[in-house]
Design a protein around this motif. Structure first.
Motif, PDB file in Angstrom:
ATOM      1  N   UNK A   1      -6.603   6.581 -15.423  1.00  0.00           N
ATOM      2  CA  UNK A   1      -5.683   5.805 -14.577  1.00  0.00           C
ATOM      3  C   UNK A   1      -6.259   4.436 -14.245  1.00  0.00           C
TER       4      UNK A   1
ATOM      5  N   UNK B   1       0.838  -1.205   0.000  1.00  0.00           N
ATOM      6  CA  UNK B   1       0.000   0.000   0.000  1.00  0.00           C
ATOM      7  C   UNK B   1       0.868   1.248   0.000  1.00  0.00           C
TER       8      UNK B   1
ATOM      9  N   UNK C   1      -8.944   0.297  -5.590  1.00  0.00           N
ATOM     10  CA  UNK C   1      -8.711   1.469  -4.738  1.00  0.00           C
ATOM     11  C   UNK C   1      -7.246   1.680  -4.359  1.00  0.00           C
ATOM     12  N   UNK C   2      -6.365   0.737  -4.757  1.00  0.00           N
ATOM     13  CA  UNK C   2      -5.000   0.815  -4.230  1.00  0.00           C
ATOM     14  C   UNK C   2      -4.024   1.572  -5.110  1.00  0.00           C
ATOM     15  N   UNK C   3      -4.315   1.702  -6.402  1.00  0.00           N
ATOM     16  CA  UNK C   3      -3.286   2.319  -7.233  1.00  0.00           C
ATOM     17  C   UNK C   3      -3.225   3.822  -6.989  1.00  0.00           C
ATOM     18  N   UNK C   4      -2.106   4.397  -7.369  1.00  0.00           N
ATOM     19  CA  UNK C   4      -1.901   5.822  -7.157  1.00  0.00           C
ATOM     20  C   UNK C   4      -3.043   6.614  -7.771  1.00  0.00           C
ATOM     21  N   UNK C   5      -3.411   7.677  -7.110  1.00  0.00           N
ATOM     22  CA  UNK C   5      -4.440   8.537  -7.680  1.00  0.00           C
ATOM     23  C   UNK C   5      -5.836   8.067  -7.367  1.00  0.00           C
ATOM     24  N   UNK C   6      -5.994   7.151  -6.420  1.00  0.00           N
ATOM     25  CA  UNK C   6      -7.352   6.761  -6.039  1.00  0.00           C
ATOM     26  C   UNK C   6      -7.624   7.181  -4.597  1.00  0.00           C
ATOM     27  N   UNK C   7      -7.243   6.361  -3.639  1.00  0.00           N
ATOM     28  CA  UNK C   7      -7.434   6.770  -2.247  1.00  0.00           C
ATOM     29  C   UNK C   7      -6.080   7.070  -1.607  1.00  0.00           C
ATOM     30  N   UNK C   8      -6.072   7.965  -0.611  1.00  0.00           N
ATOM     31  CA  UNK C   8      -4.818   8.256   0.087  1.00  0.00           C
ATOM     32  C   UNK C   8      -4.435   7.051   0.955  1.00  0.00           C
ATOM     33  N   UNK C   9      -3.130   6.965   1.307  1.00  0.00           N
ATOM     34  CA  UNK C   9      -2.661   5.845   2.131  1.00  0.00           C
ATOM     35  C   UNK C   9      -3.414   5.820   3.452  1.00  0.00           C
TER      36      UNK C   9
ATOM     37  N   UNK D   1      -7.580  11.675  -3.229  1.00  0.00           N
ATOM     38  CA  UNK D   1      -6.335  11.786  -3.964  1.00  0.00           C
ATOM     39  C   UNK D   1      -6.577  11.911  -5.462  1.00  0.00           C
TER      40      UNK D   1
ATOM     41  N   UNK E   1       2.283   1.865  -3.260  1.00  0.00           N
ATOM     42  CA  UNK E   1       1.202   2.006  -4.224  1.00  0.00           C
ATOM     43  C   UNK E   1       1.323   1.006  -5.366  1.00  0.00           C
ATOM     44  N   UNK E   2       1.560  -0.246  -5.021  1.00  0.00           N
ATOM     45  CA  UNK E   2       1.534  -1.267  -6.064  1.00  0.00           C
ATOM     46  C   UNK E   2       0.105  -1.329  -6.576  1.00  0.00           C
ATOM     47  N   UNK E   3      -0.025  -1.284  -7.875  1.00  0.00           N
ATOM     48  CA  UNK E   3      -1.356  -1.174  -8.464  1.00  0.00           C
ATOM     49  C   UNK E   3      -2.202  -2.399  -8.115  1.00  0.00           C
ATOM     50  N   UNK E   4      -1.617  -3.556  -8.322  1.00  0.00           N
ATOM     51  CA  UNK E   4      -2.345  -4.795  -8.020  1.00  0.00           C
ATOM     52  C   UNK E   4      -1.386  -5.754  -7.382  1.00  0.00           C
ATOM     53  N   UNK E   5      -1.741  -6.278  -6.231  1.00  0.00           N
ATOM     54  CA  UNK E   5      -0.834  -7.193  -5.559  1.00  0.00           C
ATOM     55  C   UNK E   5      -1.639  -8.269  -4.845  1.00  0.00           C
TER      56      UNK E   5
ATOM     57  N   UNK F   1      -6.618   4.127   2.884  1.00  0.00           N
ATOM     58  CA  UNK F   1      -6.446   2.703   2.564  1.00  0.00           C
ATOM     59  C   UNK F   1      -6.178   1.880   3.811  1.00  0.00           C
TER      60      UNK F   1
END
Lengths: 472, 411
Positions: free
Chosen positions: B299, A139, B50-58, B271, A142-146, B61
């Motif tokens: 994205x 997280x 929801x995990x990739x950059x530009x979606x939700x903040x850490x 984000x 920011x791995x897109x898919x894991x 998450x």
């Protein structure tokens, strides 16, 4: 006032025992061969200590079963990263058993920096004994898919074929000693530490015990730790053999199933070089054409076969059942019963509990307000057992071994395996139900037979092993 | 053993549900009139959405409810929907590939772990998304729509605060922060830390002196932004684009006589925001917010489609809206007292009354039902029906369902 202390088995037992000896605690039975888990101290008569698997200690302290605990900071952080509001206070670094957790990738896997891994379009597979820290890492970066594969051990053997990254624990002086693994990020530096339950810390007078530990630490000396259990094999010694599409990937068990496994394989005419290995080789070779072998925990095998990382594996019926209870539509199937390593999976309570059977347990559950605490290494089998038997309000406490130690104070019921029942009797426990009998078995993936050459090979290995079992 | 409600959740009582439905109904009505279509997405989504950059903040998450499903052996986690907009973007990419413009709205619950006890972990949102257009008109329409709903709900002193995600990002770049620092500060601002921007230590001290004072400023007109523009150092063209975009939205709002406050540092949001951001407050309580998110759909693997949207917090609005002041008087209530031998006639007349728009229910076990204007006795012998006006204490007799309806209509 009684003070309860949780002490570690395994990697920190030696140094923790030495520390408490220097402090003159007079703990009887805290050594490598400890057969009983409840300990008393001559110096502190009001102190009760119990030996746990290290990974269980932060949880036991956080839920308030123990006031104090000694374990690695790695397991403390593994809990806190997922449950930051746990009632846990980190009191002090004990200075010994230093090491680090690194996220590592495989040199031969292509991507060996975090940016390269992030840039890839595929799902990043992370193998780890520390699934919460692994997820937090994914997280954060920011791995897109894991996907995180939680493991019981041997994470270093997974990359590159079975995982893209592995979160690996290493001793303080060791780098990543497996030549093919390259660290992409340091996740955590750790050593043994003293932790306390937050309430106990605020309310209980534990001053004497804490001072006694503090005064006897070896100050300023960071010594290499005995973390052999997680040290990886020597650099580049065992080459990774990447097979063709038709190659069968076979998983063999480590630990005490190695001897009966190799005996059966040999009887079937399958020779495996350097298995069991004296120096930790996890990639032994075989005379069987078109087969590569990896050695790791039988607990982890069904998940690996389900994901197509292995075509065949020798594991236990118990772990296959555990997997299928968690994932009922999993493609893993039993191909052959190998008949060795027979154990019974049983429900166990303390002799002090006047409960004769599971019916009695149900009555116990109905008659009290506190939940029934079920401790087990088999979380899903235990959950299904409690559900099917309508135990009402119950809680599953996952454990990582030495489960007998939980009864009677820290759990009401165990779901355990036993060979002879002697360990259970020695701990003043009794069996109230038998769930099933488990033996070693050969498992495969019903969806994953990609070529007829491969399916032929799988069939042939299965039949050869079956014939050897029947000839026995 | 007492059965308890799950921690962090709330029940909605009949009175609260009346308020809930009123807000929902008002929101739906306004959206439909502005040409938005209603959609509903599933409660479970894949975590990776929801995990990739530009979606939700850490920060967010770390608070989602994720778990392995019964077929999750691959490690693929699912999540209880933690946000309303991202699933709508997924739906748009998934189900509306041929449609360039989509105006969608939803009423949904979202799930976020919260441990302070100040908020529930299951929250209800009314949201609207304007997908397919990067225009100040779209941004203004969404703001006007949100304000319209709040006004229709009888709320007064609505405060509209404006900020701009693109401008904040450009400021952080101009201040010379590293990529990681930029992400951290931006995340703090979005998570509601209004001090985050003021606390930034610039790597370029001269610039910091020029820019930092600007960050704390608040203004109430587009003139403010235009003034701000003149104060910027000449060598910062990258700030001009977002500032011009911001000015054009604000200009339009001004034309529409819309009151607002510009507060750059106050940018609670997501984000995925890229442009104008707004927040709505009533009595200092945040009741909603929204913004432009042009980069979200590309994205997530969609086409290069711009979008913006907003959501109102139903739970907060329920504390503020007085349903009794706004709700239409309910249809007349009729209490049916049927003799045991006349139950068939009782059910028949109840069906007729419901069809005619009345609320009619049986009087069971002496339970008094509040607010019933009429009592209808149903008997097995003539007269079959005796209708009593509870207020005027008058009695009427009838033989058929039709006669009962006629009597009620006359009254």
């Amino acid at each position: 006032m009684q003070i309860k202390l949780a002490l570690p088995k395994g990697r920190y037992l030696g140094e923790t025992s030495a520390l408490l000896q220097r402090a003159g605690w007079g703990l009887s039975g805290y050594h490598g061969g400890a057969r009983l888990y409840h300990l008393k101290s001559k110096k502190f008569p009001n102190l009760v200590a119990k030996i746990f698997h290290e990974k269980d200690i932060p949880i036991q302290v956080a839920v308030g079963n123990y006031d104090l605990g000694i374990c690695g900071l790695d397991w403390v952080e593994e809990l806190l990263v997922k449950y930051p509001s746990s009632a846990l206070v980190k009191i002090r670094n004990l200075g010994y058993g230093g090491g680090s957790l690194s996220m590592a990738a495989s040199r031969s896997g292509g991507a060996s920096t975090i940016d390269e891994i992030r840039a890839g379009s595929d799902v990043v597979r992370i193998a780890s004994e520390y699934p919460n820290l692994a997820e937090s890492f994914a997280l954060k970066f920011r791995l897109r898919r894991f996907n995180v594969f939680p493991l019981w051990g041997a994470a270093e053997v997974y990359p590159p074929e079975s995982a893209d990254l592995a979160l690996i624990s290493e001793g303080i002086n060791g780098g990543l000693s497996n030549g093919d693994l390259v660290p992409v990020s340091n996740v955590l530096n750790f050593s043994a530490c003293l932790i306390a339950n937050e309430n106990s810390w605020e309310l209980k007078d534990m001053d004497e015990v804490l001072t006694s530990i503090g005064d006897n630490l070896v100050v300023g000396e960071q010594r290499p730790s005995p973390i052999d259990a997680v040290r990886t094999p020597a650099a580049g010694k065992y080459p990774i053999r990447v097979g063709t599409e038709d190659t069968i990937r076979l998983a063999l068990p480590d630990g005490h199933q190695q001897l009966p496994a190799i005996q059966l394989l040999n009887k079937a005419g399958i020779l495996v070089d350097d298995y069991p290995s004296s120096d930790g080789n996890r990639r032994p070779t075989t005379n069987l054409a078109g087969v590569t072998i990896k050695v790791f925990r039988p607990q982890d095998m069904p998940l690996q076969v389900a994901n197509g990382n292995f075509d065949l594996a020798i594991t236990g019926q118990d772990w296959l059942t555990e997997h299928l209870y968690q994932f009922p539509s999993s493609p893993v199937i039993k191909l052959a019963d190998l008949k060795f390593g027979k154990v019974k999976v049983v429900a166990v309570v303390s002799n002090d509990l006047s409960v004769p059977d599971v019916h009695g347990l149900r009555q116990l559950s109905a008659g009290r307000s506190a939940p029934i605490r079920v401790a087990s290494e088999y979380v899903n089998i235990a959950d299904k057992y409690a559900r099917d038997n309508h135990l009402g309000m119950y809680r599953i406490i996952p454990t990582w071994g030495a489960t007998e130690a939980f009864l009677p104070e820290d759990a009401d019921l165990l779901i355990e395996n036993t060979q002879t029942g002697r360990t259970i009797a020695r701990h003043n426990l009794k069996i109230i139900d038998k769930l099933f009998e488990s033996t070693a078995c050969l498992v495969g993936n019903r969806d994953n037979i990609s070529s007829s050459v491969k399916s032929q090979r799988i069939k042939s290995v299965t039949e050869t092993l079956q014939a050897a079992v029947e000839a026995a | 053993m007492r059965v308890q409600r799950c921690k962090g959740t709330r029940d909605l009582s009949p009175e609260e549900m009346a308020g809930f439905r009123l807000i929902e109904g008002t929101f739906r009505d306004s959206c439909l009139k502005w040409g938005y279509d209603e959609v509903r997405t599933p409660t479970l989504e894949y975590l990776h959405l929801f995990t990739s950059t530009g979606t939700l903040t850490s920060g967010m998450l770390g608070k989602v409810y994720s778990f392995l499903d019964w077929d999750g052996w691959s490690g693929e986690r699912v999540v209880l929907r933690p946000d309303g907009t991202i699933p709508i973007a997924r739906f748009y990419i998934d189900c509306m590939p041929e449609k360039e413009l989509a105006k969608l709205f939803y009423v949904t619950n979202i799930f976020i772990f919260e441990e302070t006890g100040k908020e529930t972990r299951e929250r209800w949102q009314c949201g609207a998304e304007f997908i397919g257009m990067n225009s100040t008109i779209a941004d203004a329409e969404l703001i006007i729509l949100a304000l319209e709903v709040l006004k229709k709900l009888g709320l007064k002193d609505i405060e509209l605060r404006l900020s701009h995600a693109g401008l904040i990002r450009a400021l952080l770049v101009a201040l010379g922060l590293s990529g990681e620092e930029q992400a951290a500060v931006f995340g703090q601002i979005l998570d509601g830390d209004v001090e985050a921007l003021a606390g930034v230590k610039s790597g370029k001290s001269g610039l910091s002196r020029a820019l930092t004072p600007l960050l704390g400023l608040e203004g109430k007109s587009s003139g403010f932004l235009k003034n701000l523009k003149t104060l910027l150092p000449q060598n910062l063209p990258e700030l001009e684009l977002p500032l011009d975009d911001f000015i054009s939205v604000v200009d339009l709002l001004e034309d529409l006589s819309c009151d607002y406050q510009i507060d750059i540092a106050s940018g609670r949001g997501f984000e995925y925001y890229t442009g104008m951001m707004f927040q709505l407050f009533v009595d200092e309580e945040r009741v909603g917010g929204g913004g432009r998110y042009d980069a979200l759909i590309p994205s997530m693997g969609g086409m290069d489609i711009p979008a913006s949207g907003f959501a109102l917090c139903l739970d907060h609005l329920m504390n503020l809206v007085k349903p009794e002041a706004l709700a239409k008087p309910p249809g007349e209530k009729i209490l049916i007292k049927a003799e045991p031998e006349a139950m068939k006639e009782g059910f028949n007349v109840a069906a007729c009354l419901h069809e005619a728009g009345y609320v009619a229910e049986f009087n069971l076990g002496g339970r008094e039902i509040a607010g019933s204007g009429w009592t209808l006795e149903v008997r097995s012998r003539a007269p079959i029906f005796i209708l009593t006006d509870q207020v005027g204490h008058k009695k009427f007799e009838a033989q058929t369902d039709g006669e009962v309806l006629k009597l009620l209509a006359v009254k």
